[in-house]
Structure formats: structure tokens, C-alpha cells
Design an enzyme around this catalytic site. Structure first.
Site, short mmCIF file in Angstrom:
data_model
loop_
_atom_site.label_atom_id
_atom_site.label_comp_id
_atom_site.label_asym_id
_atom_site.label_seq_id
_atom_site.Cartn_x
_atom_site.Cartn_y
_atom_site.Cartn_z
N VAL A 1 -5.80 4.76 -5.92
CA VAL A 1 -4.72 5.33 -5.11
C VAL A 1 -5.15 6.69 -4.54
O VAL A 1 -4.84 7.01 -3.38
CB VAL A 1 -3.46 5.57 -5.98
CG1 VAL A 1 -2.37 6.21 -5.16
CG2 VAL A 1 -2.97 4.28 -6.56
N ASP A 2 -5.82 7.47 -5.36
CA ASP A 2 -6.25 8.80 -4.96
C ASP A 2 -7.09 8.75 -3.68
O ASP A 2 -6.82 9.46 -2.70
CB ASP A 2 -7.07 9.37 -6.13
CG ASP A 2 -7.14 10.89 -6.12
OD1 ASP A 2 -6.57 11.51 -5.21
OD2 ASP A 2 -7.79 11.44 -7.02
N ASP B 1 0.86 -1.18 0.00
CA ASP B 1 0.00 0.00 0.00
C ASP B 1 0.90 1.24 0.00
O ASP B 1 1.72 1.42 0.91
CB ASP B 1 -0.86 -0.04 1.27
CG ASP B 1 -1.87 1.10 1.31
OD1 ASP B 1 -1.67 2.13 0.62
OD2 ASP B 1 -2.85 0.95 2.05
P1 ADP Z 1 -5.37 5.54 -12.65
O1 ADP Z 1 -6.67 6.28 -12.57
O2 ADP Z 1 -4.19 6.43 -12.98
O3 ADP Z 1 -5.44 4.33 -13.51
P2 ADP Z 1 -5.76 4.02 -10.16
O4 ADP Z 1 -5.67 4.60 -8.79
O5 ADP Z 1 -7.10 3.59 -10.65
O6 ADP Z 1 -5.07 5.10 -11.14
O7 ADP Z 1 -4.80 2.77 -10.25
C1 ADP Z 1 -3.40 2.81 -10.41
C2 ADP Z 1 -2.78 1.56 -9.80
O8 ADP Z 1 -2.69 1.73 -8.38
C3 ADP Z 1 -3.56 0.28 -10.00
O9 ADP Z 1 -2.62 -0.74 -10.30
C4 ADP Z 1 -4.23 0.04 -8.65
O10 ADP Z 1 -4.43 -1.34 -8.40
C5 ADP Z 1 -3.17 0.56 -7.72
N1 ADP Z 1 -3.59 0.94 -6.34
C6 ADP Z 1 -4.83 1.20 -5.84
N2 ADP Z 1 -4.76 1.53 -4.53
C7 ADP Z 1 -3.44 1.49 -4.19
C8 ADP Z 1 -2.69 1.72 -2.99
N3 ADP Z 1 -3.29 2.07 -1.83
N4 ADP Z 1 -1.33 1.58 -3.03
C9 ADP Z 1 -0.70 1.25 -4.17
N5 ADP Z 1 -1.34 1.02 -5.33
C10 ADP Z 1 -2.68 1.12 -5.34
#
Ligand code: ADP
Length: 173
Positions: free
Chosen positions: A33-34, A10
Site C-alpha cells: 500500500v505504501d 485500490d
Molecule cells: P503491511 O506491511 O502493514 O502488512 P502491506 O502494504 O504489505 O502492509 O499490505 C497490507 C494489505 O494491503 C495487504 O492485504 C495488501 O494486499 C493490500 N494492498 C496492497 N496494495 C494495495 C492497494 N493499492 N490498495 C489496497 N490494498 C492494497
């Protein structure tokens, strides 16, 4: 020399100077992630994002660019918000994805950061094929001159970790 590391986990828990947010242009939060970064960091991050929207970024943060805020309650000192491109079959947007990594490193250098953690920008909701997203990420970090000593890609699941491992093997990072 910049060291590149791969880790599963994470991104909000990373003990690094900077965590990078795969944000959207609006900068006011979202899923993936956001959402995780705003939840873990607390309301201070959103407050700074709103100030950016009220001031220098009235039209939002353009795709491929990056901007820093506090990291709030996370162990990191700053969040760099960058906007990756939405994947499109009929248009090559890979230069914009490379730019998101490059611009993040440029802002990290301005802050004097030594370590940074990136998620797989654009490889979630934005639909980028994992192997290609991984290659662009690894190649761009390798090719960008920076004072950052450690770049850690934090991958959320086995599949995306495997894609990054393959990219590192291929490119010899
Ligand atoms: P985007 O909109 O740029 O595609 P996302 O947030 O939907 O961004 O996803 C980008 C990557 O981050 C994906 O591989 C997702 O599985 C991953 N992800 C989601 N939550 C977390 C987290 N807490 N830490 C690390 N990676 C994450």
C-alpha cells in the site's frame, strides 16, 4: 453512528477525505500500500514525510501511532500514515494493531474528516493472519468513538475481502 463498508479495490482511487497508509516507521516509502500511495499521490507526500522526520519524528513513527500528510494528487484530502506491528507467533501484538486503527481515527477527528478508507494494516508483508487482522480492524473501528461517518475497508483481493466479510458477520458491524 459510524457506517462500516467493505470494498474490493485500490485504496489510492477512493473518493474519501482520508486514505490510510500501512506505512513503516521510517515513513520514507516501501512496498504494498505504501508504494501505491506514494506513486499515486506523487512527490509531495514524501516531501512532507521527510519534513516530519527532520522535525517532530526524528526517530520515525512508533508502531501503533498515526500522523497525517497531504494526499498529493489522489482524490482524498489527506493521507494518515500508521504503522502496524509485524506479526509475531510468540508475542501478542494485537493491542498495537488496534492502536493503529484507533490512533488513525483520532487524527481523522482532529482534521474534521467525515470519511476514511483503511487498508488491511499488517495483513501484507507484516504477516498478520487475515482472519485475525480483519477481526481486530472491524472490532476496533466499531468500539472507537469518532465523528467520522464512513469507514471503508478497501481490500485488495478476494481472500482478504472474505476475511473482512466474515469478521463483520461475526461482530455484527
Ligand atoms: P503491511 O506491511 O502493514 O502488512 P502491506 O502494504 O504489505 O502492509 O499490505 C497490507 C494489505 O494491503 C495487504 O492485504 C495488501 O494486499 C493490500 N494492498 C496492497 N496494495 C494495495 C492497494 N493499492 N490498495 C489496497 N490494498 C492494497
Amino acid at each position: 453512528m459510524t457506517r462500516i463498508e467493505l470494498a474490493q479495490g485500490d485504496i489510492t482511487e477512493q473518493q474519501v477525505d482520508i486514505v490510510v497508509n500501512a506505512a513503516n516507521s521510517g515513513l520514507l516509502g516501501g512496498g504494498g500500500v505504501d508504494g501505491a500511495i506514494h506513486r499515486a499521490g506523487g512527490p509531495e507526500i514524501l516531501k512532507e514525510c521527510k519534513e516530519l522526520r527532520a522535525g517532530p519524528l526524528q526517530d520515525g513513527l512508533p508502531t501503533g501511532q498515526a500522523v497525517a500528510t497531504t494526499a498529493g494528487r489522489m482524490p482524498a484530502r489527506w493521507v494518515i500514515h500508521t504503522v502496524g506491528p509485524v506479526y509475531a507467533k510468540r508475542e501478542d501484538r494485537s493491542a498495537l494493531l488496534a492502536s493503529a486503527f484507533r490512533e488513525s481515527l483520532r487524527v481523522a477527528d482532529e482534521l474534521g474528516a467525515r470519511s476514511i478508507a483503511f487498508p488491511a494494516v499488517s495483513a501484507g508483508v507484516y504477516g498478520w493472519p487475515l482472519d485475525d487482522a480483519a477481526r481486530i480492524a472491524v472490532r476496533t473501528v466499531r468500539e472507537t468513538p469518532t465523528s467520522v461517518e464512513l469507514v471503508r475497508f478497501v481490500l485488495f483481493n478476494d481472500e482478504i475481502l472474505a476475511a473482512f466479510e466474515e469478521a463483520v458477520r461475526e461482530l455484527g458491524a
